[in-house]
Each structure stands twice: as structure tokens, then as C-alpha cells.
Design a protein around this motif. Structure first.
Motif, PDB file in Angstrom:
ATOM      1  N   TRP A  45       0.860  -1.190   0.000  1.00  0.00           N
ATOM      2  CA  TRP A  45       0.000   0.000   0.000  1.00  0.00           C
ATOM      3  C   TRP A  45       0.891   1.232   0.000  1.00  0.00           C
ATOM      4  CZ3 TRP A  45      -5.208  -0.058  -0.470  1.00  0.00           C
ATOM      5  CH2 TRP A  45      -5.879  -1.259  -0.202  1.00  0.00           C
ATOM      6  N   ILE A  48      -0.422   7.717   0.132  1.00  0.00           N
ATOM      7  CA  ILE A  48      -0.832   8.798  -0.763  1.00  0.00           C
ATOM      8  C   ILE A  48      -0.844  10.128  -0.011  1.00  0.00           C
ATOM      9  CG2 ILE A  48      -2.715   9.682  -2.205  1.00  0.00           C
ATOM     10  CD1 ILE A  48      -1.167   7.219  -3.358  1.00  0.00           C
ATOM     11  N   ASP A 125     -12.218   0.416  -0.173  1.00  0.00           N
ATOM     12  CA  ASP A 125     -13.175   0.353  -1.279  1.00  0.00           C
ATOM     13  C   ASP A 125     -13.458  -1.110  -1.639  1.00  0.00           C
ATOM     14  OD1 ASP A 125     -11.816   0.094  -4.408  1.00  0.00           O
ATOM     15  OD2 ASP A 125     -10.517   0.196  -2.666  1.00  0.00           O
ATOM     16  N   ARG A 129      -8.592  -1.194  -3.565  1.00  0.00           N
ATOM     17  CA  ARG A 129      -7.602  -0.342  -4.229  1.00  0.00           C
ATOM     18  C   ARG A 129      -7.204   0.842  -3.364  1.00  0.00           C
ATOM     19  NH1 ARG A 129     -10.464   1.657  -9.168  1.00  0.00           N
ATOM     20  NH2 ARG A 129     -12.110   1.590  -7.639  1.00  0.00           N
ATOM     21  N   TYR A 130      -8.113   1.273  -2.448  1.00  0.00           N
ATOM     22  CA  TYR A 130      -7.881   2.435  -1.592  1.00  0.00           C
ATOM     23  C   TYR A 130      -8.305   2.095  -0.175  1.00  0.00           C
ATOM     24  CZ  TYR A 130      -8.466   4.211  -6.317  1.00  0.00           C
ATOM     25  OH  TYR A 130      -8.378   4.377  -7.669  1.00  0.00           O
ATOM     26  N   THR A 131      -7.579   2.641   0.774  1.00  0.00           N
ATOM     27  CA  THR A 131      -7.972   2.465   2.168  1.00  0.00           C
ATOM     28  C   THR A 131      -7.603   3.717   2.956  1.00  0.00           C
ATOM     29  OG1 THR A 131      -7.927   0.935   4.058  1.00  0.00           O
ATOM     30  CG2 THR A 131      -5.826   1.332   2.960  1.00  0.00           C
ATOM     31  N   ALA A 145      -3.104   3.669  -1.210  1.00  0.00           N
ATOM     32  CA  ALA A 145      -3.604   3.109  -2.470  1.00  0.00           C
ATOM     33  C   ALA A 145      -2.656   2.009  -2.927  1.00  0.00           C
ATOM     34  CB  ALA A 145      -3.700   4.191  -3.541  1.00  0.00           C
ATOM     35  N   ARG A 146      -3.177   1.134  -3.762  1.00  0.00           N
ATOM     36  CA  ARG A 146      -2.363   0.039  -4.301  1.00  0.00           C
ATOM     37  C   ARG A 146      -1.362   0.531  -5.344  1.00  0.00           C
ATOM     38  NH1 ARG A 146      -2.505  -4.543  -1.173  1.00  0.00           N
ATOM     39  NH2 ARG A 146      -4.669  -5.218  -0.851  1.00  0.00           N
ATOM     40  N   GLU A 147      -1.641   1.671  -5.960  1.00  0.00           N
ATOM     41  CA  GLU A 147      -0.754   2.256  -6.956  1.00  0.00           C
ATOM     42  C   GLU A 147      -0.159   3.545  -6.392  1.00  0.00           C
ATOM     43  OE1 GLU A 147      -0.024   0.791  -9.838  1.00  0.00           O
ATOM     44  OE2 GLU A 147      -1.412  -0.862  -9.390  1.00  0.00           O
ATOM     45  N   ILE A 150      -3.017   8.330  -7.668  1.00  0.00           N
ATOM     46  CA  ILE A 150      -4.460   8.204  -7.819  1.00  0.00           C
ATOM     47  C   ILE A 150      -4.967   9.493  -8.449  1.00  0.00           C
ATOM     48  CG2 ILE A 150      -4.649   6.611  -5.865  1.00  0.00           C
ATOM     49  CD1 ILE A 150      -5.843   8.889  -4.203  1.00  0.00           C
ATOM     50  N   THR A 154     -10.504  10.901  -7.129  1.00  0.00           N
ATOM     51  CA  THR A 154     -10.488   9.860  -6.096  1.00  0.00           C
ATOM     52  C   THR A 154      -9.928  10.405  -4.798  1.00  0.00           C
ATOM     53  OG1 THR A 154     -10.271   8.118  -7.748  1.00  0.00           O
ATOM     54  CG2 THR A 154      -9.592   7.571  -5.509  1.00  0.00           C
ATOM     55  N   TYR A 155      -8.854  11.168  -4.889  1.00  0.00           N
ATOM     56  CA  TYR A 155      -8.254  11.747  -3.687  1.00  0.00           C
ATOM     57  C   TYR A 155      -9.267  12.643  -2.962  1.00  0.00           C
ATOM     58  CZ  TYR A 155      -5.128  14.342  -0.620  1.00  0.00           C
ATOM     59  OH  TYR A 155      -4.544  14.922   0.475  1.00  0.00           O
TER      60      TYR A 155
END
Length: 194
Positions: A45, A48, A125, A129-131, A145-147, A150, A154-155
Motif C-alpha cells: 500500500w 498517498i 473500497d 484499491r484504496y484504504t 492506495a495500491r498504486e 491516484i 479519487t483523492y
């Protein structure tokens, strides 16, 4: 792991994060963890955004890596570059225990024996993908986020969730994950200043 660093900072500062009063009208509403599918929740993770504090200040390209152990506990590793993208990589290892009856959303994080802190999963989610992670008192919080990147939309939607939970979202700073993000408006500075 993030909660552990936060607790270390809190302990180091005498239990006070020196944060200004929270102006959110829902500031006194207690945080509630959400249930998570632990095997699905494990993995990498990217940080972000967070509310900057001494233990994570000055890190870029930071991430958490969670691994579920056979005994049900979680190996929790925080990895980041200190001082900028050309800075040294730092790794911090922690051990987390899921609180029974929490549906996997509340963890006790062992900073060092015998010191433990509580880390709450406040949102994840449906696609994992997001936490959002929180810390009781709302002086500390994280968006993961997984990436490493974002969308702005989304942010903003994740910040809106934090606002609805009673956080002062003006305190969140994005953590640069890529060199071109460093120094941009809303991003934390690699030197640790806001």
C-alpha cells in the motif's frame, strides 16, 4: 506500521502531537473501524497522504507492506526514502495483532515491547484499491492506495470521507511518490517542512 510510527512520535512528544484544535463539527464523533478481508487486504500500500508528524516527516516514495502470518498476526513493514528521492531507503518492521471481534479492521501495533497502539481501518473500497487508516483522537490519519498515483477526483472523494468522519482535512498533505510531485501544491516537502 504507520500507526506505530505515529505512536512513537506521540510518545516522544509526551503524548501530544501539538496539533491545533480540530474545527470539524464532527470532531468528537468516535471513529469506527470497518471489517476487512484480511488475506485480500495484505500486500503493498502506497502512502498517498497523511497528517504530517515527526516519524514520517521527510519521507517520499513511502509504502507499507503487510503480510499475514500463519499465527494470524501481521508482519508490517514501512519503507520509504528519507530526505528525497536520492535519499537512503529506510525500513521499519512491526508486528500487528488483529483485535478479536473487529472483523479485521482494528489492529494492535507493537512499536516495541511492551508499547502497543491502535490502528483503525476506517474505509476500504470494494476492490481493495484504496484504504483510509486512522488513529484514535483524529490527530493522525493516512490515505493509502495500491498504486503510487491516484486521480484527483479519487483523492478528493477520500478526503470527503475523512471530513465526514470528523477529521480536519486541511491538515492532510500528499506524500510524493514520484520525483515530479515533490514541491507541488498540497504535497509534503522532502525536507520535512510543510
Amino acid at each position: 506500521m504507520t500507526a506505530l510510527l505515529a505512536a512513537s512520535a506521540s510518545l516522544f512528544n509526551g503524548g501530544c502531537t501539538n496539533s491545533p484544535p480540530n474545527p470539524n463539527p464532527r470532531a468528537d464523533v468516535p471513529l469506527q473501524s470497518v471489517p476487512v478481508d484480511l488475506p485480500r487486504y495484505m500486500g503493498r500500500w502506497y502512502v498517498i497522504a497523511n497528517i504530517p508528524y515527526v516519524a514520517e516527516r521527510g519521507f517520499v516514495a513511502s509504502r507499507a507492506e503487510w503480510t499475514l502470518r500463519d499465527d494470524g498476526r501481521i508482519d508490517d513493514v514501512f519503507i520509504g526514502l528519507k530526505g528525497g528521492f536520492d535519499g537512503p531507503e529506510r525500513r521499519y518492521q512491526f508486528l500487528d495483532t488483529v483485535k478479536p471481534g473487529s472483523g479485521g479492521g482494528e489492529w494492535s501495533v507493537r512499536l516495541f515491547w511492551p508499547i502497543h497502539v491502535t490502528q483503525l481501518t476506517l474505509y476500504v473500497d470494494p476492490d481493495y484499491r484504496y484504504t483510509i487508516l486512522g488513529y484514535p483522537g483524529k490527530t493522525l490519519g493516512w490515505v493509502f492506495a495500491r498504486e503510487p498515483q491516484i486521480s484527483e477526483e479519487t483523492y478528493r472523494s477520500l478526503l470527503a470521507r475523512l471530513d465526514a468522519m470528523g477529521y480536519d482535512t486541511s491538515r492532510f498533505r500528499r506524500v510524493p511518490q514520484l520525483p515530479d510531485q515533490a514541491g507541488q501544491p498540497g504535497f509534503a516537502r522532502p525536507d520535512g517542512s510543510d
